[in-house]
Write a protein that holds these residues in place. Sequence first.
Motif, PDB file in Angstrom:
ATOM      1  N   GLU A   1      -1.500  -2.989  -7.103  1.00 59.33           N
ATOM      2  CA  GLU A   1      -2.592  -3.004  -6.135  1.00 59.33           C
ATOM      3  C   GLU A   1      -2.966  -1.596  -5.713  1.00 59.33           C
ATOM      4  O   GLU A   1      -4.136  -1.286  -5.510  1.00 59.33           O
ATOM      5  N   GLU A   2      -1.967  -0.735  -5.604  1.00 56.19           N
ATOM      6  CA  GLU A   2      -2.232   0.650  -5.225  1.00 56.19           C
ATOM      7  C   GLU A   2      -3.040   1.358  -6.304  1.00 56.19           C
ATOM      8  O   GLU A   2      -3.990   2.082  -6.017  1.00 56.19           O
ATOM      9  N   GLU A   3      -2.680   1.113  -7.573  1.00 58.18           N
ATOM     10  CA  GLU A   3      -3.371   1.787  -8.669  1.00 58.18           C
ATOM     11  C   GLU A   3      -4.795   1.288  -8.834  1.00 58.18           C
ATOM     12  O   GLU A   3      -5.663   2.047  -9.267  1.00 58.18           O
TER      13      GLU A   3
ATOM     14  N   GLU B   1      -7.726   8.481   2.309  1.00 61.68           N
ATOM     15  CA  GLU B   1      -7.706   7.266   3.099  1.00 61.68           C
ATOM     16  C   GLU B   1      -6.327   6.618   3.092  1.00 61.68           C
ATOM     17  O   GLU B   1      -5.880   6.064   4.100  1.00 61.68           O
ATOM     18  N   SER B   2      -5.644   6.694   1.935  1.00 61.43           N
ATOM     19  CA  SER B   2      -4.338   6.048   1.808  1.00 61.43           C
ATOM     20  C   SER B   2      -3.277   6.756   2.619  1.00 61.43           C
ATOM     21  O   SER B   2      -2.395   6.111   3.198  1.00 61.43           O
ATOM     22  N   TYR B   3      -3.318   8.074   2.652  1.00 64.02           N
ATOM     23  CA  TYR B   3      -2.244   8.826   3.286  1.00 64.02           C
ATOM     24  C   TYR B   3      -2.672   9.484   4.601  1.00 64.02           C
ATOM     25  O   TYR B   3      -1.970  10.344   5.114  1.00 64.02           O
ATOM     26  N   LYS B   4      -3.826   9.064   5.130  1.00 61.71           N
ATOM     27  CA  LYS B   4      -4.272   9.589   6.418  1.00 61.71           C
ATOM     28  C   LYS B   4      -3.298   9.143   7.493  1.00 61.71           C
ATOM     29  O   LYS B   4      -3.003   7.955   7.624  1.00 61.71           O
ATOM     30  N   SER B   5      -2.773  10.090   8.259  1.00 62.94           N
ATOM     31  CA  SER B   5      -1.708   9.773   9.210  1.00 62.94           C
ATOM     32  C   SER B   5      -2.236   9.376  10.584  1.00 62.94           C
ATOM     33  O   SER B   5      -1.602   8.621  11.297  1.00 62.94           O
ATOM     34  N   GLY B   6      -3.379   9.875  10.980  1.00 64.27           N
ATOM     35  CA  GLY B   6      -3.887   9.625  12.320  1.00 64.27           C
ATOM     36  C   GLY B   6      -3.387  10.630  13.344  1.00 64.27           C
ATOM     37  O   GLY B   6      -3.716  10.533  14.522  1.00 64.27           O
TER      38      GLY B   6
ATOM     39  N   ARG C   1      -1.519   0.886  10.954  1.00 64.68           N
ATOM     40  CA  ARG C   1      -2.606  -0.084  11.022  1.00 64.68           C
ATOM     41  C   ARG C   1      -2.785  -0.798   9.674  1.00 64.68           C
ATOM     42  O   ARG C   1      -2.954  -2.024   9.615  1.00 64.68           O
ATOM     43  N   LYS C   2      -2.733  -0.038   8.591  1.00 65.01           N
ATOM     44  CA  LYS C   2      -2.905  -0.641   7.263  1.00 65.01           C
ATOM     45  C   LYS C   2      -1.761  -1.595   6.932  1.00 65.01           C
ATOM     46  O   LYS C   2      -1.981  -2.673   6.360  1.00 65.01           O
ATOM     47  N   LYS C   3      -0.541  -1.205   7.292  1.00 60.25           N
ATOM     48  CA  LYS C   3       0.602  -2.066   7.028  1.00 60.25           C
ATOM     49  C   LYS C   3       0.493  -3.368   7.818  1.00 60.25           C
ATOM     50  O   LYS C   3       0.757  -4.461   7.307  1.00 60.25           O
ATOM     51  N   LEU C   4       0.112  -3.261   9.089  1.00 64.36           N
ATOM     52  CA  LEU C   4      -0.033  -4.450   9.917  1.00 64.36           C
ATOM     53  C   LEU C   4      -1.134  -5.362   9.388  1.00 64.36           C
ATOM     54  O   LEU C   4      -0.981  -6.589   9.352  1.00 64.36           O
ATOM     55  N   GLN C   5      -2.249  -4.768   8.967  1.00 62.95           N
ATOM     56  CA  GLN C   5      -3.349  -5.557   8.424  1.00 62.95           C
ATOM     57  C   GLN C   5      -2.923  -6.263   7.138  1.00 62.95           C
ATOM     58  O   GLN C   5      -3.240  -7.428   6.910  1.00 62.95           O
TER      59      GLN C   5
END
Length: 575
Positions: free
Chosen positions: A68-70, A281-286, A353-357
């Motif tokens: 899915e990541e690729e 977008e994938s590794y944006k930390s916030g 946020r991405k993990k929770l979603q």
Amino acid sequence: MDRVETLLKEQQLKDQFDNLEKHTQWGIEYVEKYTKFVKERSEIETNYAKQIRNLSKKYQPKKNSREEEESKYTFCRAFLSTLNELNDYAGQHEVIAENLTSQIITELSRYLQELKTERKSHFHDGRKAQQHIESLWKQLESAKRKFERDCKEADRAQQYFEKMDADINVTKADVEKRISHKARQQAQMRHQMAADSKADYSSYLQKFNQEQNEHYFTIIPNIFQKLQDMEEKRIERLGICMKTFADVDRQVLPIVGKCLDGMTKGAEAIEPKTDSKQVVESYKSGFEPPGDVEFEDYGQPMKRTVSETSLSKNEAKEKPAGKSKTKLWPFIKNKNKGSGPEDFSHLPPEQRRKKLQGKLDELNKDIQKEMDQRDALTKMKDVYVKNPQMGDPTSVDPRLLEISQNIEKLQFEVQKFEGWLAEVEERMPSKSDTHRRSGLYETQNNTTVANNCAQDRERPLSSPDGSYTEEQNSETQVKATVNPVPTSSTPEFDDEFDDEETLPTIGTCKALYPFEGHNEGTIAVAEGELLYVIEEDKGDGWTRVRRNEDEEGYVPTSYVEVFLETNAKGAMTYI
């Protein structure tokens, strides 16, 4: 016809049959040779297709989270498209092998059997005709020899009779007369036998000439013509197979071209900028960038606006703490190498946020699956109720109860993760905030900065190592669980602060809520306690304070109200 000439022609004809037999046998062997060539080509195509399929299968993405990541990156999708097209490309080589087998190898194998049978038949007819003419020739020779022998016998009998007749005329004896009469009868008999042999010889000669004429002008030419036709058909069939050999490849070229076009299209769809944005977008930390490091003026005397006695009241509650090490957030290593807490609080805001979603999506899929099973069982139960002979309706109830319990558990999990997600999204920077997009900080040169506790309580607490915890909004008490501050991070940054001098006081702060400070690098405070501020919040949600010369550490910024001194550089407001 002279006997020698006839024998010579027979020998020449026999030699021609031998030459034709050798040539036609060579032609059959050549067809077998070409058939073997096509068969080996077919095997090569089959093995090549198998190797191509194995290669495509080997590099296909595995069924895991990495797939899915690729799939997010255009170059990964292009490579996947190449693998899929390569698999179809291998299929075309299998088609080539199948067509070579069905259209050439099978046909030639069948034709070879027919060719061998036809060749055998023609040469059998030729040998039979040859044997027949040789038999007639032998009969003619026999009749000729018999005619010759009878003629000689008749001549001898005639000569004997004439001799005896002459002696009779001389002697006139009765005995001699009887002998002469017998000799005449013998001579007449021999002449008759010679006449009969002549007739037989003439008959055999006529028959032989007729058969020989038919043999050389009809039978043998027909056999040769059949052999010629057979040879021409063999050559023609080889030509057709060679043309088919090329057509088999040509038929798959359009599909092969489409496969290659698919590979090209996939390669042309690669977008480097899009992929690089996906990485961001994938590794944006916030995280918010830290503020400027303030100038610490050691030449100015420390000003304390709060009396020493106010601090001494809490000395009984003080707990010794070692010197805290300050680290810049981009260089902090997260010690949570495992799966981490259930709420993913060890991750940066955006990643959390991405993990929770993602977890919510999984739970919703599980709920939908359970609901589908419940609906199916409910329909089955209705059928059993209407048709008891098909089954007992109560047999479905245990499973329905189990599914209902599973749905309740999953819904509870969804509510829990939705709550965490709502808190994260509420505390994350707003996308419409231009100051956050630019990553700028505003510095306010006020003498006293009061933090808005009502807002701060709604923001996630961030420990200096980048880990995040959440606090519950309560009017009376807020308890926060802060992840441990890492003690072994990048060595060069650890050494940078090991021997640093004691930081000067830049202001004071008042604890609004109690904080236990169990994690390393933090300090416990009681509600209403007054402390010295030695380092402002750098945007990570922590303020560094000191209770006395030997006890200092971090406390959540939202737990304290900060008062900076007049000569301080200013308060860094986290926009």
